[in-house]
Scaffold this active site. Structure first.
Site, PDB file in Angstrom:
ATOM      1  N   SER A  29      14.701  21.431 -16.531  1.00  0.00           N
ATOM      2  CA  SER A  29      13.556  22.321 -16.680  1.00  0.00           C
ATOM      3  C   SER A  29      14.001  23.590 -17.389  1.00  0.00           C
ATOM      4  O   SER A  29      15.112  24.080 -17.170  1.00  0.00           O
ATOM      5  CB  SER A  29      12.985  22.667 -15.307  1.00  0.00           C
ATOM      6  OG  SER A  29      12.111  23.772 -15.397  1.00  0.00           O
ATOM      7  N   HIS A  47       0.828  -1.216   0.000  1.00  0.00           N
ATOM      8  CA  HIS A  47       0.000   0.000   0.000  1.00  0.00           C
ATOM      9  C   HIS A  47       0.861   1.265   0.000  1.00  0.00           C
ATOM     10  O   HIS A  47       0.427   2.319   0.462  1.00  0.00           O
ATOM     11  CB  HIS A  47      -0.934   0.027   1.212  1.00  0.00           C
ATOM     12  CG  HIS A  47      -1.733  -1.227   1.388  1.00  0.00           C
ATOM     13  ND1 HIS A  47      -2.892  -1.483   0.695  1.00  0.00           N
ATOM     14  CD2 HIS A  47      -1.517  -2.323   2.179  1.00  0.00           C
ATOM     15  CE1 HIS A  47      -3.370  -2.664   1.045  1.00  0.00           C
ATOM     16  NE2 HIS A  47      -2.547  -3.200   1.940  1.00  0.00           N
ATOM     17  N   LYS A  93      16.097  21.425 -11.367  1.00  0.00           N
ATOM     18  CA  LYS A  93      15.356  20.204 -11.685  1.00  0.00           C
ATOM     19  C   LYS A  93      16.223  19.165 -12.407  1.00  0.00           C
ATOM     20  O   LYS A  93      17.043  19.484 -13.262  1.00  0.00           O
ATOM     21  CB  LYS A  93      14.147  20.527 -12.561  1.00  0.00           C
ATOM     22  CG  LYS A  93      13.076  21.353 -11.882  1.00  0.00           C
ATOM     23  CD  LYS A  93      12.378  20.595 -10.765  1.00  0.00           C
ATOM     24  CE  LYS A  93      11.544  19.445 -11.286  1.00  0.00           C
ATOM     25  NZ  LYS A  93      10.439  19.896 -12.160  1.00  0.00           N
TER      26      LYS A  93
END
Length: 461
Positions: free
Chosen positions: A279, A158, A285
């Protein structure tokens, strides 16, 4: 005005330009040009051997086809929409080269068995390439697993911390998935390795053809045993697309974790610059775009499968023009999955594993709770009761920021006097991993067994 189509004898007028363009498949089935020439050569050799065609005519056709093969390899052939498909384009080119005798090539053959033969040859040639690409990725997984047998990380259910595992164990789980993909594509070869040639339009032919000869010439294992089935079967293409869809599901799941684990929040992996992008506005990034693309391309492969299933679901026997829609999805799938496998292999091979970050993630996450429950069970407390006791300890630990290994021994002994100092040994994440020695478990010993078995499968043992 009479039509100039090769099938135009019963027609009084030509089709419209729009009809030509809508009905033509040459824009995509030219990818089977090599296979079409292979099939034609096998067919005319058989026509010569069975004396259906005079040797002189057959030899002239063979010479013309071989010239076309050389021109195709040199990139010199040009195809037209007016000739609809690769089969009629090749016949027109052959006619330009050797004259009307080219028309004898189509003796005892239909475009129905011709296209089916070409398609079988196309898929048959590419299946080994797909299998090889999967095995290359498996090789990377095994190497990476071998280097990380004792790298401890959280195991998840999960997407919540569950129990500590070996990172090598995690990688070998994907090896197993991809091995099933290999086996599916290998089985796909059985149904692809059948020759439709000689089934003609749907009912066979009155000419004394030798289907065993053409089957052998083309390298197929055997001919179809039913002419209706031969021209209408596309199970081999559906199997290919189904296998590819399952393969892309596995790749997408792996990419999802690569994307998560290379994020700042996880920090388990850092992808090499060669497999990352930046980016245009945010200088900091480093984006896992290749993993995202592979994950995204799974959608087009699923669509290709659903497209062909929908085409085939209500077709009466035998051939129908709907089946012209069987190829583009397969061509696109081949063009997608082989590069995706290659990029995935390179991305994993060059990724840096942050072992310390993985290990640290297991230290205060209570993923050793099952170890304590198992410990209490060994001491005689029923597991369900032990589960409840440990659950209460975890709740208290969360409230006080105290891990299970920080609880004083005296407090443990109030629960059960038999608890000793060894409980702290069992609560170590690495120990928890190593103790799981059941078959297929995450212990280092079991992971090494999996790696050894994988090497045998890959022929590296």
């Amino acid at each position: 005005m009479p039509t100039n189509k090769l099938w135009g004898g019963r027609f009084k007028a030509t089709v419209s330009e729009a009809t030509d363009e809508f009905g033509a498949s040459i824009s995509f089935d030219q990818l089977m040009a090599k296979e079409d020439l292979m099939g034609s050569l096998a067919h005319v050799k058989m026509l010569k051997a069975t004396h259906i065609l005079p040797a002189q005519d057959a030899d002239q056709i063979i010479a013309g086809l071989k010239e076309l093969q050389a021109e195709l390899a040199a990139g010199k052939l040009t195809f037209t929409v007016e000739n609809e498909d690769i089969h009629m384009n090749m016949e027109a080119l052959l006619t330009e080269k050797i004259g009307p005798v080219a028309g004898k090539l189509h003796t005892a053959r239909s475009r129905n068995d011709q296209v089916a033969t070409d398609f079988h040859l196309y898929v048959k040639e590419r299946l080994p390439k797909v299998i090889a690409a999967i095995k290359n990725l498996q090789t990377v997984l095994v190497k990476k697993a071998e280097a990380n047998v004792e790298t401890v990380m959280p195991g998840y259910t999960h997407l919540q911390h569950a129990q500590p595992i070996s990172y090598g164990h995690y990688l070998m789980a994907y090896f197993a998935m991809f091995q099933r993909d290999v086996e599916r594509f290998e089985f796909n070869q059985k149904h692809t390795d059948l020759s439709p040639l000689g089934a003609a339009a749907l009912a066979g032919t009155t000419f004394p053809i030798d289907r065993e000869m053409t089957t052998q010439e083309l390298g197929f294992a055997s001919p179809y045993t039913n002419s209706l089935d031969a021209v209408s079967d596309r199970d081999f293409a559906l199997e290919f697309l189904s296998n590819a869809a399952i393969l892309m599901t596995h790749l997408s799941r792996l990419c999802e974790e690569v994307i998560l684990w290379s994020s700042y929040e996880f920090g388990y992996l850092e992808l090499a610059d060669q497999y990352s992008t930046g980016s245009s506005i945010m200088p900091q990034k480093k984006n896992p775009d290749m993993a995202e693309l592979i994950r995204g391309k799974s959608g087009r492969i699923f669509g290709n499968l659903m497209g062909l299933l929908t085409v085939m679901k209500a077709l009466p026997l035998a051939y129908n023009k709907d089946m012209q829609e069987d190829k583009e999805g397969v061509f696109d799938t081949v063009k997608t999955i082989i590069p995706a496998l290659s990029i995935m292999a390179g991305m994993l091979a060059t990724a840096t594993v942050n072992k310390a970050k993985m290990q640290a993630a297991t230290e205060r996450d209570f993923s050793n709770a099952t170890e304590l429950a198992d410990y209490l069970a060994v001491k005689g407390i029923p597991f369900r009761q032990a589960h409840e006791i440990v659950g209460e300890l975890v709740l208290k630990g969360l409230q006080t920021n105290t891990t299970l290994q920080e609880i004083p021994l005296a407090e443990y002994q109030r629960i059960l006097p038999e608890i000793g100092e060894d409980v702290y040994h069992d609560l170590q994440a690495k120990v928890a991993v190593e103790r799981r020695q059941s078959l297929g478990g995450t212990s280092f010993k079991e992971v090494m067994k999996q790696i050894a078995a994988a090497k045998e499968i890959l022929g590296q043992g």
